[in-house]
Write an enzyme that holds these catalytic residues in place. Sequence first.
Site, PDB file in Angstrom:
ATOM      1  N   ASP A  71       0.816  -1.207   0.000  1.00  0.00           N
ATOM      2  CA  ASP A  71       0.000   0.000   0.000  1.00  0.00           C
ATOM      3  C   ASP A  71       0.857   1.268   0.000  1.00  0.00           C
ATOM      4  O   ASP A  71       2.075   1.212   0.215  1.00  0.00           O
ATOM      5  CB  ASP A  71      -0.937   0.008   1.215  1.00  0.00           C
ATOM      6  CG  ASP A  71      -0.216  -0.380   2.520  1.00  0.00           C
ATOM      7  OD1 ASP A  71       1.030  -0.349   2.548  1.00  0.00           O
ATOM      8  OD2 ASP A  71      -0.898  -0.725   3.495  1.00  0.00           O
ATOM      9  N   ASP A 140      -6.854  -3.203  14.753  1.00  0.00           N
ATOM     10  CA  ASP A 140      -8.248  -3.597  14.513  1.00  0.00           C
ATOM     11  C   ASP A 140      -8.367  -4.753  13.518  1.00  0.00           C
ATOM     12  O   ASP A 140      -9.453  -5.066  13.051  1.00  0.00           O
ATOM     13  CB  ASP A 140      -9.049  -2.390  13.998  1.00  0.00           C
ATOM     14  CG  ASP A 140      -8.444  -1.808  12.721  1.00  0.00           C
ATOM     15  OD1 ASP A 140      -7.393  -2.322  12.261  1.00  0.00           O
ATOM     16  OD2 ASP A 140      -9.024  -0.852  12.178  1.00  0.00           O
ATOM     17  N   HIS A 142      -6.781  -4.951  10.451  1.00  0.00           N
ATOM     18  CA  HIS A 142      -6.642  -4.679   9.017  1.00  0.00           C
ATOM     19  C   HIS A 142      -5.317  -5.230   8.499  1.00  0.00           C
ATOM     20  O   HIS A 142      -4.348  -5.361   9.238  1.00  0.00           O
ATOM     21  CB  HIS A 142      -6.831  -3.192   8.690  1.00  0.00           C
ATOM     22  CG  HIS A 142      -5.726  -2.284   9.107  1.00  0.00           C
ATOM     23  ND1 HIS A 142      -5.819  -1.412  10.163  1.00  0.00           N
ATOM     24  CD2 HIS A 142      -4.494  -2.083   8.588  1.00  0.00           C
ATOM     25  CE1 HIS A 142      -4.706  -0.730  10.281  1.00  0.00           C
ATOM     26  NE2 HIS A 142      -3.863  -1.109   9.333  1.00  0.00           N
ATOM     27  N   GLU A 147      -9.334  -1.850   5.539  1.00  0.00           N
ATOM     28  CA  GLU A 147      -9.947  -1.524   6.812  1.00  0.00           C
ATOM     29  C   GLU A 147     -11.195  -2.370   7.056  1.00  0.00           C
ATOM     30  O   GLU A 147     -11.659  -3.078   6.147  1.00  0.00           O
ATOM     31  CB  GLU A 147     -10.321  -0.040   6.823  1.00  0.00           C
ATOM     32  CG  GLU A 147      -9.122   0.898   6.666  1.00  0.00           C
ATOM     33  CD  GLU A 147      -8.299   1.032   7.955  1.00  0.00           C
ATOM     34  OE1 GLU A 147      -8.273   0.099   8.777  1.00  0.00           O
ATOM     35  OE2 GLU A 147      -7.684   2.094   8.137  1.00  0.00           O
TER      36      GLU A 147
HETATM   37  C1  GLP Z   1      -0.260   0.185   8.592  1.00  0.00           C
HETATM   38  C2  GLP Z   1       0.114  -0.634   7.367  1.00  0.00           C
HETATM   39  C3  GLP Z   1      -0.052  -2.123   7.623  1.00  0.00           C
HETATM   40  C4  GLP Z   1       0.624  -2.500   8.923  1.00  0.00           C
HETATM   41  C5  GLP Z   1       0.004  -1.754  10.072  1.00  0.00           C
HETATM   42  C6  GLP Z   1       0.590  -2.103  11.429  1.00  0.00           C
HETATM   43  O1  GLP Z   1      -1.609   0.374   8.702  1.00  0.00           O
HETATM   44  N1  GLP Z   1      -0.659  -0.262   6.234  1.00  0.00           N
HETATM   45  O2  GLP Z   1       0.488  -2.852   6.536  1.00  0.00           O
HETATM   46  O3  GLP Z   1       0.516  -3.885   9.140  1.00  0.00           O
HETATM   47  O4  GLP Z   1       0.217  -0.372   9.822  1.00  0.00           O
HETATM   48  O5  GLP Z   1       1.764  -1.406  11.635  1.00  0.00           O
HETATM   49  P1  GLP Z   1       2.761  -1.645  12.857  1.00  0.00           P
HETATM   50  O6  GLP Z   1       3.618  -2.781  12.437  1.00  0.00           O
HETATM   51  O7  GLP Z   1       3.537  -0.355  12.953  1.00  0.00           O
HETATM   52  O8  GLP Z   1       1.950  -1.929  14.043  1.00  0.00           O
END
Ligand code: GLP
Length: 263
Positions: A71, A140, A142, A147
């Site tokens: 993304d 949450d 995702h 989402e």
């Molecule tokens: C963002 C990214 C996800 C990732 C998530 C969790 O939303 N788009 O791909 O898994 O963050 O991030 P973190 O690893 O910092 O908790």
Amino acid sequence: MRVVILDNPQQVSLFAADRVDRLVRERLLVRQPLVLGLATGGTPLGLYKLLAERHRNDGLSFRGVETFNLDEYVGLPPDHEQSYHFYMHDALFRHVDFDTGANHLPRTWQCDLSESAKAYERDIEQRGGIDLQILGIGTDGHIGFNEVGSSLGSRTRLKTLTRRTRQDNARYFASIDEVPTMALTMGIATILESQSIVLMATGAGKARAVAGCVEGPISAGMPASALQLHPDVTVIVDTDAASELLHVEYYSDSERVRASLIR
Ligand code: GLP
């Protein structure tokens, strides 16, 4: 699903790095192309650090490997420090030896977003699909920026970020107001087409999402639960992120049996 519960985040990174390392070297040996799906966020940083170290010290080469990220935010130029283009360059790409043009992220800057989403799907398909997709998970549940409420049949498209995701990611920005409100993300169906998937999660903040992903009902309300439909998913978690799983004993027994067979 294979669920691997390890003592700490360092071991989670190590397990994931070993998996990527093995696959990269195997493909190089038989001279077959490899396509990796990559994730951003805090969780995979340890993995990228280990891959960079192995490139420097242990002959791990990424020549011939292509990558597709999950993304990218909408509204940040690629050289913005919080863009995922910048993150990937800084965390991995600049430290290793990918061929020029081998690293792909969704284009979101000054372009037609719906065309860009279609082009991303086409590009993945033209490379023969993703061999191994690395995933993190939002608090949450995702994955990518799919989402809550994301269709399980979704493809790469524009998504509005939830308040919670923007709050979670605000730690990287000066304030929540600076966190973009939209992103272009691979869809859940795009992710499910990968040959294999590795999901990494660490910390108690991810415990509910991990439990929903592995043991909950399959639901658009918990996007990561869609991974239950995939035949080759490995969920690598530390004990904190595993703390709300019901069947920990079984997952640990399975790993012990597997290790005794491989020995
Ligand atoms: C963002 C990214 C996800 C990732 C998530 C969790 O939303 N788009 O791909 O898994 O963050 O991030 P973190 O690893 O910092 O908790």
